[in-house]
Write a protein that holds these residues in place. Structure first.
Motif, PDB file in Angstrom:
ATOM      1  N   UNK A 248       0.846  -1.195   0.000  1.00  0.00           N
ATOM      2  CA  UNK A 248       0.000   0.000   0.000  1.00  0.00           C
ATOM      3  C   UNK A 248       0.881   1.244   0.000  1.00  0.00           C
ATOM      4  N   UNK A 249       0.278   2.408  -0.051  1.00  0.00           N
ATOM      5  CA  UNK A 249       1.051   3.647  -0.174  1.00  0.00           C
ATOM      6  C   UNK A 249       1.979   3.862   1.025  1.00  0.00           C
ATOM      7  N   UNK A 250       1.501   3.575   2.212  1.00  0.00           N
ATOM      8  CA  UNK A 250       2.319   3.812   3.409  1.00  0.00           C
ATOM      9  C   UNK A 250       3.582   2.966   3.392  1.00  0.00           C
ATOM     10  N   UNK A 292      -3.152  -7.977  -6.402  1.00  0.00           N
ATOM     11  CA  UNK A 292      -2.460  -7.208  -5.376  1.00  0.00           C
ATOM     12  C   UNK A 292      -3.378  -6.905  -4.190  1.00  0.00           C
ATOM     13  N   UNK A 293      -4.626  -6.611  -4.479  1.00  0.00           N
ATOM     14  CA  UNK A 293      -5.591  -6.354  -3.412  1.00  0.00           C
ATOM     15  C   UNK A 293      -5.762  -7.573  -2.520  1.00  0.00           C
ATOM     16  N   UNK A 294      -5.920  -8.750  -3.126  1.00  0.00           N
ATOM     17  CA  UNK A 294      -6.282  -9.939  -2.368  1.00  0.00           C
ATOM     18  C   UNK A 294      -5.105 -10.676  -1.753  1.00  0.00           C
ATOM     19  N   UNK A 295      -3.912 -10.545  -2.348  1.00  0.00           N
ATOM     20  CA  UNK A 295      -2.816 -11.420  -1.903  1.00  0.00           C
ATOM     21  C   UNK A 295      -1.753 -10.665  -1.097  1.00  0.00           C
ATOM     22  N   UNK A 296      -0.967  -9.748  -1.654  1.00  0.00           N
ATOM     23  CA  UNK A 296      -0.026  -9.053  -0.769  1.00  0.00           C
ATOM     24  C   UNK A 296      -0.608  -7.822  -0.089  1.00  0.00           C
ATOM     25  N   UNK A 297      -1.689  -7.260  -0.654  1.00  0.00           N
ATOM     26  CA  UNK A 297      -2.261  -6.050  -0.078  1.00  0.00           C
ATOM     27  C   UNK A 297      -1.782  -4.773  -0.729  1.00  0.00           C
ATOM     28  N   UNK A 298      -1.209  -4.887  -1.934  1.00  0.00           N
ATOM     29  CA  UNK A 298      -0.715  -3.717  -2.647  1.00  0.00           C
ATOM     30  C   UNK A 298      -1.688  -3.255  -3.707  1.00  0.00           C
ATOM     31  N   UNK A 299      -1.147  -2.587  -4.748  1.00  0.00           N
ATOM     32  CA  UNK A 299      -2.000  -2.060  -5.809  1.00  0.00           C
ATOM     33  C   UNK A 299      -1.165  -1.707  -7.026  1.00  0.00           C
ATOM     34  N   UNK A 300      -1.786  -1.778  -8.200  1.00  0.00           N
ATOM     35  CA  UNK A 300      -1.202  -1.180  -9.392  1.00  0.00           C
ATOM     36  C   UNK A 300      -1.619   0.289  -9.409  1.00  0.00           C
TER      37      UNK A 300
END
Length: 337
Positions: A248-250, A292-300
């Motif tokens: 995520x951004x943080x 990314x949303x479901x697995x590591x929690x990140x995003x494109x």
């Protein structure tokens, strides 16, 4: 367009997992490896894989209908050009990707509604821990993950090399470099360059034999650590490929700020990711974003989101360079006071 074309197209989308899970089963059983010597009957393959002969025949018949394996008049199954990529012993193998996608990732996808409702990772819900902790606790799964990433990255590497001129970089640090495939390709293409592979200690340990096999122990330094704590100094270019999209951004800002802390004003930051374009056109990154949303929690991210992220971390985004693949190289420099 025929009246029933759209419903049929939607049917294929809805049942797409029929094919992907069938591929997973064949990959798990190692069918492609068993067919390297030539065609075999379902009976022989069932003996070798300790499976039910009738059920295995039905699986292979279904896969043959979509170009994976082919059945002859003797009811033997053979490799096809597409099935070759399910072998475990060839460059660019997709077997590990099939194993990873059909197992843990498929289970995470089954909880997509949880992620949509909460914004949280379904992987953590299913496996009760984050993915990278899970991979550390299950080295066999970690090895499959590394192999799957190599299979994905292989087709991208040439496009990255063609799109960006790495000459003039004395030392490049691959942050989160995994099994070392990125840094090995870069060092082979730029013989004057030296490299640093930085990743978690257990990941670097898995990478060490690969670096040795590539003959690069004298040019590539291996350093274990966490980019959430610090990043080593000593490189004039920092390379992050498929890293920032995991977070995520943080957390992404934490990584980028640690990179910023060890860079000079002449250093380059090179982030290699999918950059989501505007509009409704198909783009692989739009579904990868759901992964990314479901697995590591990140995003494109979009270009505007990367520009904002770079600015908050103290970088100036100098340019976004598209490649022939869906990836772009997002270049940044340290912003002057």
């Amino acid at each position: 367009m025929k009246e029933n074309a759209l419903p049929q197209q939607l049917d294929q989308m809805i049942t797409g997992y029929w094919v992907s899970q069938s591929i997973y089963a064949a990959a798990k059983l190692g069918i492609a490896d068993l067919l390297v010597a030539g065609p075999q009957t379902a009976e022989l393959l069932a003996d070798a894989t300790k499976t039910n002969c009738g059920a295995l025949y039905r699986l292979l018949r279904a896969l043959a209908s979509v170009g994976i394996f082919a059945e002859n008049e003797q009811r033997e199954f053979a490799l096809t050009p597409m099935a070759e990529f399910l072998r475990s012993d060839i460059p660019g193998s997709k077997r590990a990707l099939a194993l990873m996608s059909g197992d843990e990732q498929f289970q995470a996808w089954s909880e997509i509604l949880y992620s949509i409702q909460t914004g949280k990772t379904s992987f953590d819900k299913v496996f009760e821990k984050p993915i990278f902790e899970y991979l550390a606790d299950n080295p066999d799964k970690g090895k499959i993950f590394d192999q799957a990433m190599t299979g994905i990255h292989g087709r991208e590497t040439g496009d990255i090399m063609n799109a960006y001129d790495f000459s003039g970089i004395n030392t490049l640090m691959d942050v989160g470099g995994g099994n070392g495939s990125n840094i090995v390709n870069l060092l082979h293409n730029y013989p004057e360059m030296k490299g640093i592979l930085f990743d978690l200690p257990q990941v670097v340990e898995r990478a060490e034999p690969y670096i040795e096999q590539a003959g690069l122990t004298d040019r590539c330094q291996l350093i274990g650590g966490s980019f959430f704590e610090s990043v080593p100094a000593g490189a004039d270019a920092i390379f992050l490929r498929h890293i920032i999209h995991d977070w995520d951004d943080e957390k992404s800002l934490t990584i980028l700020r640690h990179c910023h802390a060890v860079m000079s004003e002449n250093s380059r930051l090179l982030v290699v990711e999918s950059v989501i374009p505007p509009g409704n056109d198909p783009f692989p990154g739009k579904f990868l974003d759901l992964v990314m949303l479901m697995i590591p929690g990140g995003k494109e991210r979009t270009a505007e989101e990367y520009e904002a992220l770079f600015e908050q971390a103290g970088f100036e985004l100098t340019r976004i360079i598209p490649t022939e693949s869906e990836l772009s190289i997002i270049e940044g420099t340290k912003r002057l006071p």
